[in-house]
Design a protein around this motif. Structure first.
Motif, mmCIF file in Angstrom:
data_model
loop_
_atom_site.group_PDB
_atom_site.id
_atom_site.type_symbol
_atom_site.label_atom_id
_atom_site.label_comp_id
_atom_site.label_asym_id
_atom_site.label_seq_id
_atom_site.Cartn_x
_atom_site.Cartn_y
_atom_site.Cartn_z
ATOM 1 N N HIS A 226 0.582 -1.156 -0.151
ATOM 2 C CA HIS A 226 0.064 -0.137 0.317
ATOM 3 C C HIS A 226 0.602 1.057 -0.458
ATOM 4 O O HIS A 226 2.139 1.192 0.379
ATOM 5 N N LEU A 227 0.258 2.211 -1.141
ATOM 6 C CA LEU A 227 0.793 3.655 -0.782
ATOM 7 C C LEU A 227 0.149 4.610 -0.143
ATOM 8 O O LEU A 227 -1.394 4.615 -0.464
ATOM 9 N N TYR A 228 0.081 5.513 0.465
ATOM 10 C CA TYR A 228 -0.803 6.238 1.319
ATOM 11 C C TYR A 228 -0.031 8.513 0.570
ATOM 12 O O TYR A 228 0.975 8.322 0.899
ATOM 13 N N ASP A 267 3.977 -3.445 3.716
ATOM 14 C CA ASP A 267 3.588 -4.536 3.883
ATOM 15 C C ASP A 267 3.640 -5.491 2.714
ATOM 16 O O ASP A 267 3.715 -4.892 1.517
ATOM 17 N N LYS A 268 3.295 -6.444 3.241
ATOM 18 C CA LYS A 268 3.614 -7.441 2.213
ATOM 19 C C LYS A 268 2.552 -8.610 2.756
ATOM 20 O O LYS A 268 3.153 -10.105 3.128
ATOM 21 N N GLU A 269 1.257 -8.136 1.775
ATOM 22 C CA GLU A 269 0.471 -8.895 2.110
ATOM 23 C C GLU A 269 0.206 -10.444 0.361
ATOM 24 O O GLU A 269 0.403 -9.852 -0.285
ATOM 25 N N PHE A 270 0.626 -11.844 0.611
ATOM 26 C CA PHE A 270 0.593 -12.258 -0.454
ATOM 27 C C PHE A 270 -1.133 -12.659 -1.245
ATOM 28 O O PHE A 270 -2.281 -12.505 -0.011
ATOM 29 N N PHE A 271 -0.346 -12.470 -1.759
ATOM 30 C CA PHE A 271 -2.041 -12.507 -2.846
ATOM 31 C C PHE A 271 -1.945 -13.514 -3.813
ATOM 32 O O PHE A 271 -1.193 -13.871 -4.972
ATOM 33 N N ASP A 272 -2.952 -14.317 -3.695
ATOM 34 C CA ASP A 272 -3.055 -15.495 -4.610
ATOM 35 C C ASP A 272 -3.559 -14.996 -6.117
ATOM 36 O O ASP A 272 -4.690 -15.275 -5.838
ATOM 37 N N ASP A 285 -6.893 -2.328 1.356
ATOM 38 C CA ASP A 285 -7.496 -2.688 2.584
ATOM 39 C C ASP A 285 -7.863 -2.273 3.549
ATOM 40 O O ASP A 285 -6.339 -1.326 3.926
ATOM 41 N N PRO A 286 -9.113 -2.132 3.958
ATOM 42 C CA PRO A 286 -9.100 -0.262 5.007
ATOM 43 C C PRO A 286 -8.410 -0.797 6.199
ATOM 44 O O PRO A 286 -8.345 0.056 6.864
ATOM 45 N N ARG A 287 -7.621 -2.211 6.460
ATOM 46 C CA ARG A 287 -7.027 -2.420 7.389
ATOM 47 C C ARG A 287 -5.417 -1.333 7.271
ATOM 48 O O ARG A 287 -5.050 -0.520 8.600
ATOM 49 N N ARG A 293 -0.973 4.296 10.179
ATOM 50 C CA ARG A 293 -0.677 5.343 10.710
ATOM 51 C C ARG A 293 0.081 5.098 12.284
ATOM 52 O O ARG A 293 0.562 6.028 12.964
ATOM 53 N N LYS A 294 -0.171 4.170 13.381
ATOM 54 C CA LYS A 294 0.775 3.639 14.001
ATOM 55 C C LYS A 294 2.203 3.553 13.461
ATOM 56 O O LYS A 294 2.749 4.272 15.047
ATOM 57 N N LYS A 295 2.671 3.351 12.399
ATOM 58 C CA LYS A 295 3.691 3.259 12.089
ATOM 59 C C LYS A 295 3.754 5.356 12.076
ATOM 60 O O LYS A 295 5.175 5.051 12.268
#
Length: 381
Positions: A226-228, A267-272, A285-287, A293-295
């Motif tokens: 993700h990028l913001y 982030d590094k979420e595996f995408f099948d 992903d809204p999560r 924000r935390k980072k």
């Protein structure tokens, strides 16, 4: 629709466009056609990345190709490259403890003669004042790194290809690839295309294109990142280098205007790819908003309350060993790979495209890079 060409390239991201351009420069008579499943250029990873040219990396082979790629960006001159914005402000990589990645980056940079300098906290904060309130002990400064306007780069490549008569068919992807005596027969959309060779630059879908053609199976994995984009951030400037915290897994850089920031939680979420429907790949992903924000707040109190105004996500596709796959398939003659560039695609696009073009035309290439990125390493295993 039908046509006969020398080279058919599947995928019009950075890798596909750059390979076509470099191939046409080496052999102006080469007939080249590009197929792209998206209806616009930059619809996938090439249009959803931070546009950072980074030579300071942990893998020596990638560092060599990145250094060459960065050098080639300096040669992009002339009217077709109008609007290309390149900010050669460098990069800062931060760490607090004995970070393994830090040591690997130092070793690779030293071996490949990438200009890298160690700065203390005060020196780093002089370059990026927000670091005065961040926790780290030292920084690696790579003055040759840069930030890039990716839209301008895509437009420049497209202008170059059009000037050479190279067609890009958008919204078309192969439904069948068949080996023939003279090369390949490709069914795509309502068209039939014949080509002497195929170059697979399909990114996250490279494995599917290979299976369709009967080429070797390479177990690529795609990961979503993700990028913001932030609102105005007081004190931000276009001369800031991009900042990457190696331990906190967080980076940011000034936007094109310099008054706002582009940030990522790394982030590094595996995408099948096989199980998830096309079109979900670049949805956010809204999560991850809470994660970034935390980072941000953990990195510096100055980021508290900073508004995030836009978000995007793209896929980074990698081979099991993290290295690129460039070269002719070990099983299928005339089928070439330029894939697995995840995380380094923009930096190495020009150099990877040139390496692929030289291999396709049977010209001499760097033996170290040819071995490091060869598709044969998976076939042998």
């Amino acid at each position: 629709m039908s046509s006969e060409v020398d080279t058919l390239i599947v995928g019009a991201g950075f890798a596909g466009l750059a390979t076509a351009w470099q191939l046409s420069r080496l052999e102006p008579s080469e007939r080249i056609l590009i197929l792209e499943r998206e209806k616009r250029l930059g619809g996938q990873s090439s249009g959803n990345n931070a546009g950072m040219l980074r030579q300071a990396v942990a893998d020596r082979a990638i560092a060599r190709l990145a250094r060459e790629g960065r050098r080639l960006f300096n040669s992009l001159k002339g009217p077709r490259w109008r609007g290309l914005r390149l900010a050669p402000s460098g990069s800062l990589l931060l760490a607090s403890n004995g970070c393994k990645e830090w040591r690997e980056i130092e070793a690779a940079a030293g071996a490949e003669r990438v200009d890298l300098r160690i700065l203390d906290r005060d020196q780093a904060a002089c370059l990026v004042p927000v670091l005065q309130t961040s926790v780290f002990r030292r920084a690696l400064f790579c003055p040759g790194d840069a930030s890039l306007d990716i839209r301008g780069f895509l437009k420049g490549l497209t202008r170059e290809l059009r000037s050479r008569g190279i067609l890009i068919h958008l919204g078309i992807s192969p439904q069948g690839i068949f080996k023939t005596k003279r090369g390949f027969l490709v069914l795509a959309g309502r068209g039939v295309f014949r080509a002497r060779r195929i170059v697979n630059t399909a990114g996250a879908w490279a494995g599917g294109i290979a299976r369709m053609a009967g080429a070797a199976r390479i177990p690529f994995r795609a990961y979503r990142r993700h990028l913001y984009t932030s609102g105005a951030f007081k004190g931000a400037g276009p001369s800031w280098p991009f900042v990457w915290d190696l331990e906190k897994k967080f980076y940011f850089r000034p936007s094109g205007s310099g008054c706002s920031l582009i940030l990522s939680p790394c982030d590094k979420e595996f995408f099948d790819i096989k199980r998830r429907r096309f079109g979900l790949d670049n949805r956010t992903d809204p999560r991850l908003r809470r994660v970034v924000r935390k980072k941000m707040e953990r990195f510096s109190p100055a980021f508290r309350g900073l508004k995030l105004t836009a978000e995007q996500a793209g896929l980074r596709t990698m081979a099991p060993d993290g290295r690129f796959v460039i070269g002719e398939d070990p099983r299928l003659e005339g089928f070439y790979w330029v894939a697995g560039l995840g995380g380094h695609g923009v930096t190495t696009s020009l150099s990877a495209g040139r390496m692929a073009a030289r291999l396709i035309l049977g010209k001499k290439t760097d033996p170290f890079l040819e071995r490091a990125f060869s598709p044969r390493r998976f076939h042998a295993a």
